[in-house]
Write an enzyme that holds these catalytic residues in place. Structure first.
Site, PDB file in Angstrom:
ATOM      1  N   GLY A  12      40.293   5.884  18.918  1.00  0.00           N
ATOM      2  CA  GLY A  12      40.597   5.605  17.514  1.00  0.00           C
ATOM      3  C   GLY A  12      40.154   4.235  17.030  1.00  0.00           C
ATOM      4  N   ASN A  14      37.414   3.628  15.474  1.00  0.00           N
ATOM      5  CA  ASN A  14      36.872   3.808  14.111  1.00  0.00           C
ATOM      6  C   ASN A  14      37.997   3.926  13.095  1.00  0.00           C
ATOM      7  OD1 ASN A  14      33.777   4.042  13.838  1.00  0.00           O
ATOM      8  ND2 ASN A  14      34.219   5.104  15.758  1.00  0.00           N
ATOM      9  N   ARG A  66      40.518  30.672  19.590  1.00  0.00           N
ATOM     10  CA  ARG A  66      39.906  29.692  18.694  1.00  0.00           C
ATOM     11  C   ARG A  66      40.035  30.109  17.222  1.00  0.00           C
ATOM     12  NH1 ARG A  66      37.320  24.498  18.668  1.00  0.00           N
ATOM     13  NH2 ARG A  66      37.637  24.577  20.899  1.00  0.00           N
ATOM     14  N   ASN A 108      31.347  12.509   8.719  1.00  0.00           N
ATOM     15  CA  ASN A 108      31.413  12.327  10.171  1.00  0.00           C
ATOM     16  C   ASN A 108      30.652  11.066  10.564  1.00  0.00           C
ATOM     17  OD1 ASN A 108      31.758  13.098  12.983  1.00  0.00           O
ATOM     18  ND2 ASN A 108      29.612  13.732  12.974  1.00  0.00           N
ATOM     19  N   HIS A 110      28.481   9.566  13.706  1.00  0.00           N
ATOM     20  CA  HIS A 110      27.837   9.983  14.959  1.00  0.00           C
ATOM     21  C   HIS A 110      27.155   8.756  15.574  1.00  0.00           C
ATOM     22  CE1 HIS A 110      26.116  12.672  17.876  1.00  0.00           C
ATOM     23  NE2 HIS A 110      24.998  11.988  17.744  1.00  0.00           N
ATOM     24  N   GLU A 148      27.521  23.322   7.634  1.00  0.00           N
ATOM     25  CA  GLU A 148      27.743  24.304   8.710  1.00  0.00           C
ATOM     26  C   GLU A 148      26.891  24.026   9.957  1.00  0.00           C
ATOM     27  OE1 GLU A 148      24.959  24.957   5.858  1.00  0.00           O
ATOM     28  OE2 GLU A 148      27.116  25.005   5.433  1.00  0.00           O
ATOM     29  N   ALA A 180      27.446  -1.243  14.410  1.00  0.00           N
ATOM     30  CA  ALA A 180      27.121  -0.183  13.447  1.00  0.00           C
ATOM     31  C   ALA A 180      28.346   0.612  12.998  1.00  0.00           C
ATOM     32  CB  ALA A 180      26.064   0.754  14.049  1.00  0.00           C
ATOM     33  N   GLU A 181      29.007   1.313  13.915  1.00  0.00           N
ATOM     34  CA  GLU A 181      30.044   2.269  13.501  1.00  0.00           C
ATOM     35  C   GLU A 181      31.179   1.646  12.702  1.00  0.00           C
ATOM     36  OE1 GLU A 181      31.314   5.277  16.311  1.00  0.00           O
ATOM     37  OE2 GLU A 181      29.761   4.636  17.691  1.00  0.00           O
TER      38      GLU A 181
HETATM   39  C1  GAR Z   1      32.621   7.100  18.461  1.00  0.00           C
HETATM   40  O1  GAR Z   1      31.554   6.473  19.126  1.00  0.00           O
HETATM   41  C2  GAR Z   1      32.101   8.185  17.536  1.00  0.00           C
HETATM   42  O2  GAR Z   1      30.904   7.853  16.920  1.00  0.00           O
HETATM   43  C3  GAR Z   1      31.917   9.325  18.516  1.00  0.00           C
HETATM   44  O3  GAR Z   1      33.060   9.264  19.341  1.00  0.00           O
HETATM   45  C4  GAR Z   1      33.486   7.894  19.462  1.00  0.00           C
HETATM   46  C5  GAR Z   1      34.953   7.798  19.139  1.00  0.00           C
HETATM   47  O4  GAR Z   1      35.452   6.504  19.364  1.00  0.00           O
HETATM   48  N1  GAR Z   1      31.767  10.578  17.834  1.00  0.00           N
HETATM   49  C6  GAR Z   1      30.956  11.539  18.253  1.00  0.00           C
HETATM   50  O5  GAR Z   1      30.319  11.477  19.279  1.00  0.00           O
HETATM   51  C7  GAR Z   1      30.895  12.769  17.348  1.00  0.00           C
HETATM   52  N2  GAR Z   1      29.755  13.565  17.658  1.00  0.00           N
HETATM   53  P1  GAR Z   1      36.826   6.024  18.713  1.00  0.00           P
HETATM   54  O6  GAR Z   1      37.856   7.096  19.009  1.00  0.00           O
HETATM   55  O7  GAR Z   1      37.140   4.738  19.416  1.00  0.00           O
HETATM   56  O8  GAR Z   1      36.612   5.836  17.230  1.00  0.00           O
END
Ligand code: GAR
Length: 208
Positions: A12, A14, A66, A108, A110, A148, A180-181
């Site tokens: 978590g 992000n 699912r 999202n 990525h 989708e 970046a993120e």
């Molecule tokens: C992050 O690096 C995010 O970009 C990636 O999971 C990580 C979660 O970290 N997401 C993906 O790979 C989605 N395809 P966080 O829980 O510390 O935010």
């Protein structure tokens, strides 16, 4: 006020970046109305609780199949009725019915420069492992709307990050997050909340 639900699976960080930006006033007009995780042990849930944000656990494992989970998850989201759903490290495939219910209202993050190193099997640390295996010199992160397809929706923002010699997947993951993120995702949410981006012909345009 843009009401958002953040979906998370793990650490978590992000989510934390979003909450920190909000606290600093760098994201405005946003309220996090709930955090949803498929993983009851996700540290992300503690981060939500620390801010008194409702933390909801919905794991596919606790449903008979699912399809049943997909219906329940979509119903829960419909009940919460957010203006925007934010996938911040959410490692469960979003049900098609939810994408139909929230068209261009799911984003999202990525951890690569889409269309490189994305799609089925590319998530979390695996993305950075593949980047190092391939030997590319630049990677990064992408924020995009969810459609989708897998990692195929319109791109909102991208930021490049240099791969350095001696990087391990963990070291590279940390750099991609820091450079970046944790910047891109809060900025994208602030841009959406303040009407600075719009979609035209499946492309994201900035209106400033
Ligand atoms: C992050 O690096 C995010 O970009 C990636 O999971 C990580 C979660 O970290 N997401 C993906 O790979 C989605 N395809 P966080 O829980 O510390 O935010």
């Amino acid at each position: 006020m843009l009401r958002i639900v953040v979906c998370v699976s793990g650490g978590g960080t992000n989510l934390q970046a979003i909450l920190d930006y909000m606290e600093q006033g760098a994201i405005t007009n946003v309220e996090v109305i709930a955090v949803i995780s498929n993983n009851a042990n996700a540290k992300a849930l503690d981060r939500a609780r620390a801010k008194e944000i409702p933390a909801i656990v919905m794991s596919p494992k606790t449903y008979s199949d699912r399809d049943t989970y997909n219906v329940a998850f979509t119903e829960k989201m419909t009940e919460l009725a957010p203006d925007l759903v934010v996938l911040a490290g959410f490692l469960v495939k979003i049900p098609e019915q939810m994408i139909e219910r929230f068209p261009n209202r799911i984003v999202n993050i990525h951890p690569s420069l889409i269309p490189s190193f994305c799609g089925v099997g590319y998530y979390g640390l695996k993305v950075h492992q593949k980047v190092l295996e391939r030997g590319v010199k630049v990677t990064g992160a992408t924020v995009h709307f969810v459609n989708e397809g897998m990692d195929e929706g319109p791109i909102i923002a991208q930021k490049a990050v240099v791969v350095e010699e001696g990087d391990t997947p963990e070291i590279l993951q940390q750099r991609v997050m820091e450079q970046a993120e944790w910047i891109l995702l809060p900025q994208a949410i602030d841009d959406i909340a303040n009407g600075r981006i719009r979609l035209e012909n499946n492309k994201v345009l900035r209106c400033v």
